[in-house]
Design a protein around this motif. Structure first.
Motif, PDB file in Angstrom:
ATOM      1  N   ILE A   1       0.855  -1.186   0.000  1.00  0.00           N
ATOM      2  CA  ILE A   1       0.000   0.000   0.000  1.00  0.00           C
ATOM      3  C   ILE A   1       0.886   1.229   0.000  1.00  0.00           C
TER       4      ILE A   1
ATOM      5  N   THR B   1       2.035   4.458   1.540  1.00  0.00           N
ATOM      6  CA  THR B   1       1.967   4.941   2.916  1.00  0.00           C
ATOM      7  C   THR B   1       1.406   6.365   2.977  1.00  0.00           C
ATOM      8  N   ARG B   2       1.354   7.055   1.824  1.00  0.00           N
ATOM      9  CA  ARG B   2       0.808   8.419   1.800  1.00  0.00           C
ATOM     10  C   ARG B   2      -0.715   8.418   1.647  1.00  0.00           C
TER      11      ARG B   2
ATOM     12  N   HIS C   1      -2.665   5.430   0.958  1.00  0.00           N
ATOM     13  CA  HIS C   1      -3.301   4.151   1.261  1.00  0.00           C
ATOM     14  C   HIS C   1      -3.833   3.425   0.030  1.00  0.00           C
TER      15      HIS C   1
ATOM     16  N   LEU D   1      -2.793  -4.203   8.643  1.00  0.00           N
ATOM     17  CA  LEU D   1      -3.472  -3.734   7.435  1.00  0.00           C
ATOM     18  C   LEU D   1      -4.782  -4.499   7.211  1.00  0.00           C
TER      19      LEU D   1
ATOM     20  N   ASP E   1       2.206   3.494   8.672  1.00  0.00           N
ATOM     21  CA  ASP E   1       2.298   3.170   7.237  1.00  0.00           C
ATOM     22  C   ASP E   1       1.023   2.510   6.726  1.00  0.00           C
ATOM     23  N   VAL E   2       0.480   1.599   7.505  1.00  0.00           N
ATOM     24  CA  VAL E   2      -0.665   0.820   7.024  1.00  0.00           C
ATOM     25  C   VAL E   2      -2.005   1.347   7.537  1.00  0.00           C
ATOM     26  N   THR E   3      -1.956   2.359   8.395  1.00  0.00           N
ATOM     27  CA  THR E   3      -3.215   2.894   8.929  1.00  0.00           C
ATOM     28  C   THR E   3      -3.415   4.347   8.513  1.00  0.00           C
ATOM     29  N   CYS E   4      -2.645   4.771   7.503  1.00  0.00           N
ATOM     30  CA  CYS E   4      -2.749   6.164   7.046  1.00  0.00           C
ATOM     31  C   CYS E   4      -2.468   7.115   8.199  1.00  0.00           C
TER      32      CYS E   4
END
Lengths: 162, 381, 156
Positions: free
Chosen positions: A59, A61-62, A64, B29, B70-73
């Motif tokens: 994904i 990271t900015r 998603h 994620l 990174d994976v949770t915005c």
């Protein structure tokens, strides 16, 4: 509080040692399979914002967005341009091996050819006089039989002249 | 300032002995994707803060929360971590909302116990000056607590085994559970002895997985779902660390934590008012001891309580209809998964393990040696 | 995602987390370990305010949080509070299984310490049994200077 000078103070020496086997997951697993089998370094790109990732991300990271489709991966390197670097002169215990670091030891951020991505890895050159940002470098791979499918399948980046 | 915190949605991975196709952030994620979809929100626009629960030693790195944003915005947002138990992450997430600082919070927890040897971590969580060199781990300590519990109150290994039989049986109705089985008390008693009286079946198995939840202010929770679950009460309490400082046969810390939570929720008679309990039993005897600490029965009556059948899936007050920790839930995720199960019960989303008409639930998280710390959350709809 | 790669092998990175520590145990625990090493004596602390005796020693009373500075000598004998017999091996165990470990309340103390129980038939282990400390020949000022606690044989 000051200890009385005549009191012997006791210390306990203990070493924490935990064995680990970390899942790399996907797509990092596929990145390592390619390193191991084909000496290929892959990167990918966010379909929304265009940001590039090496190793490939699943994904962005900015924003998603999902960006893990293998057919959109691009092979990058093995040559690239050095952005910046450090040289470590002070040895320390490497926590993942328990061994002391051999110094001098240099690490660089390498902008790989093929896509605007940066990979952080060791440099062969450790003489500060001989390293300059902007110089050309190339990944040196371990022989196939020694490659295990991890980041150290690349030994280091060596300086090249073009 | 908001006066109620609503849980909008909850999500889990399936729990497994190993999940080799996902690294740690990918576990997060998966549950983040699921919970965002279930809540019908935008991760980028709506989530203001992320509270995670993970532990550096289990992840084999320092700052185990580093990959979470990174994976949770989570970049350029409020992010914080709890290292004890996931129930505390829910509590701190609720505090974020009650403080008025944030309106919508994502809480997540992850752990892959398969990555390393957990007994080393247990040993390193124990006092380093007087105890660690003895090689003590949580199973040996738990065995000593179980023995003391038996000696003081006449509880029996058969009664411990009934917990395993019940929970592994309940787990058959839970698609997220790792281990489920039709067992007899004899099967449990005859399984491999680890530390007398604890057998391998009395101990929770090694497990990998993750859990997530969306917490929101009352106003937003009501907009997002017609089935909001409210945090009606919360309490947490710590016991001393040294085993020899405590009366191991009683769980004073849990009694205090549950009384605080019940008072906040206005519960006067827990066993009558509560419809379902999800608690953290790392070892089978703990379910009996924790039912005492939660005030569902009197001190020393945890054995009689399981004998009565009241805690069975079809009993008056089902305990761990999900299968509990004995069916396989990793540490740190444990308490949060209890909250998530309770949320699903109250939302009527528990499938075959649904307790009909559940309106008030208790979720319990605990951590440390022999249940040193406890967190109790009362949830209602 | 897992579906795309299901025919391939999952990948792992193997390694260790190795961290050496040198803990200073502090003044009070230093005295405690030195007394065991040099005189085979187990000490506790007595809170000057509420008078409870705590072992292993703490510099703050666990009941009233009063500061504690001095050790009091205990007899090295005590009573078994609870116990277990370890039947499994682990990376951290200091003894080879099967072995017994217990929580032992020393005579005169209000709290108990955790240690091994030796020279005992596991079937005879019972809460309330009288135990006494056995010390190692070679002592290095740590908790393993106490070899284990053994049952007191002579009755009365």
């Amino acid at each position: 509080m000051k200890a009385k000078p005549q009191l012997e103070l006791i210390y306990l020496d203990m070493t924490l040692k935990m064995p680990f086997k970390w899942n790399t997951g996907e797509p990092l697993g596929e990145f390592f399979r390619e390193l191991k089998a084909n000496e290929k370094i892959y990167a990918n790109q966010c379909p929304t914002c265009g940001r590039n990732y090496c190793p490939p991300a699943n994904i962005c990271t900015r924003d998603h967005s999902r960006c893990n489709e293998k057919d959109k991966w691009v092979a990058v390197g093995p040559k690239g341009t050095l952005l910046t670097f450090f040289i470590c002169e002070q040895s320390f215990l490497i926590p993942t091996t328990g061994e002391m670091l051999e110094v001098p030891f240099s690490v660089g951020l390498v902008m790989l050819d093929g896509a605007p991505v940066v990979l952080q890895h060791c440099l062969q050159e450790t003489d500060v006089e001989k390293i300059k940002p902007g110089m050309r470098v190339e990944a040196v791979f371990k022989p196939k039989e020694e490659r295990k499918g991890n980041i150290f399948d690349i030994i280091h980046f060596k300086t090249i002249k073009e | 300032m908001p006066d109620r915190v609503g849980i909008v949605a909850a999500a889990m991975t399936k729990f497994e002995a190993a999940k080799p196709w996902q690294h740690l952030a990918e576990l997060v994620l998966e549950v983040t994707d699921k919970v965002v979809e279930a809540a019908g929100i935008s991760l980028q626009k709506d989530v203001e803060s992320i509270v995670s629960c993970s532990q550096d030693h289990w992840d084999g790195r320092t700052i185990s929360s580093m990959p979470i944003p990174d994976v949770t915005c989570g970049h350029l947002k409020d992010e914080s971590k709890v290292a004890d138990d996931g129930a505390y992450a829910v509590l701190y997430g609720a505090m974020h909302i009650l403080s008025g600082d944030h309106k919508l919070v994502l809480v997540v927890s992850h752990c892959a116990e398969s990555h390393t040897d957990g007994t080393i971590i247990e040993n390193w969580s124990i006092d380093h000056i007087f105890t660690r060199m003895l090689g003590l781990d949580y199973t040996l300590a738990a065995a000593m607590q179980a023995r003391r519990y038996m000696d003081k109150y006449g509880i029996t290994p058969e009664q411990f085994a009934k917990v395993v039989v019940k929970n592994k049986g309940n787990a058959k109705k839970n698609p997220y559970a790792q281990d489920s089985a039709t067992l007899s008390v004899i099967d449990v008693l005859k399984s491999q002895m680890l530390a007398d009286p604890i057998t391998v079946m009395d101990r929770k198995p090694v497990s990998d997985g993750a859990c997530a939840m969306i917490l929101a202010t009352e106003e937003i929770a009501k907009k997002l779902t017609d089935k909001p679950v409210w945090i009606k009460g919360a309490g947490n309490c710590y016991d001393p660390h040294f085993l020899g400082d405590r009366e191991l046969a009683d769980c004073d810390a849990l009694e205090t934590a549950s009384k605080k939570a019940y008072k906040m929720a206005g519960i006067k008679n827990p066993v009558k008012e509560i419809d379902v309990v999800e608690l953290s039993e790392y070892y089978s005897y703990q379910e009996l001891l924790w039912t005492e600490g939660l005030g569902l029965c009197k001190r020393g009556e945890g054995g009689k309580f399981i004998d009565s059948g009241k805690t069975q899936l079809n009993g008056d007050i089902p305990v761990n209809p999900s299968g509990g920790l004995l069916s396989g839930i990793p540490i740190t995720v444990a308490g949060m998964s209890r909250v998530a199960e309770a949320v699903w019960q109250l939302q009527g989303r528990s499938g075959e393990r649904q307790i009909p008409g559940a309106k008030l639930a208790v979720a319990h998280g605990c951590g440390g040696i022999c249940g040193q710390m406890h967190c109790v959350l009362v949830l209602g709809n | 995602m897992a579906n795309e790669v299901v025919k391939k092998e999952p990948m792992f990175t193997e390694g260790y987390v190795i961290m050496p520590y040198k803990y200073s145990v502090g003044t009070l625990a230093s005295k405690f370990f030195i007394e065991i090493r040099d005189h085979k004596k187990i000490n506790g602390v007595k809170c000057p305010k509420c008078n409870i005796v705590i072992v292993p020693p703490r510099s703050v009373c666990i009941k009233c949080f009063n500061k504690i500075e001095d050790l009091v000598e205990l007899s090295g004998k005590g009573t078994l509070v609870t116990y277990t017999v370890a039947h499994y091996d682990s990376a951290v165990q200091a003894m080879k299984p099967p072995y017994a470990i217990g929580v032992i309340k020393l005579d005169g103390a209000d709290t108990a310490i955790t240690h091994f129980i030796g020279e005992v038939d596991f079937k005879e282990l019972k809460a309330g049994m009288k135990l006494e400390a056995v010390f190692n020949e070679t002592r290095n000022a740590n908790i393993l200077d106490i070899k284990y606690f053994k049952p007191v044989k002579n009755k009365g």
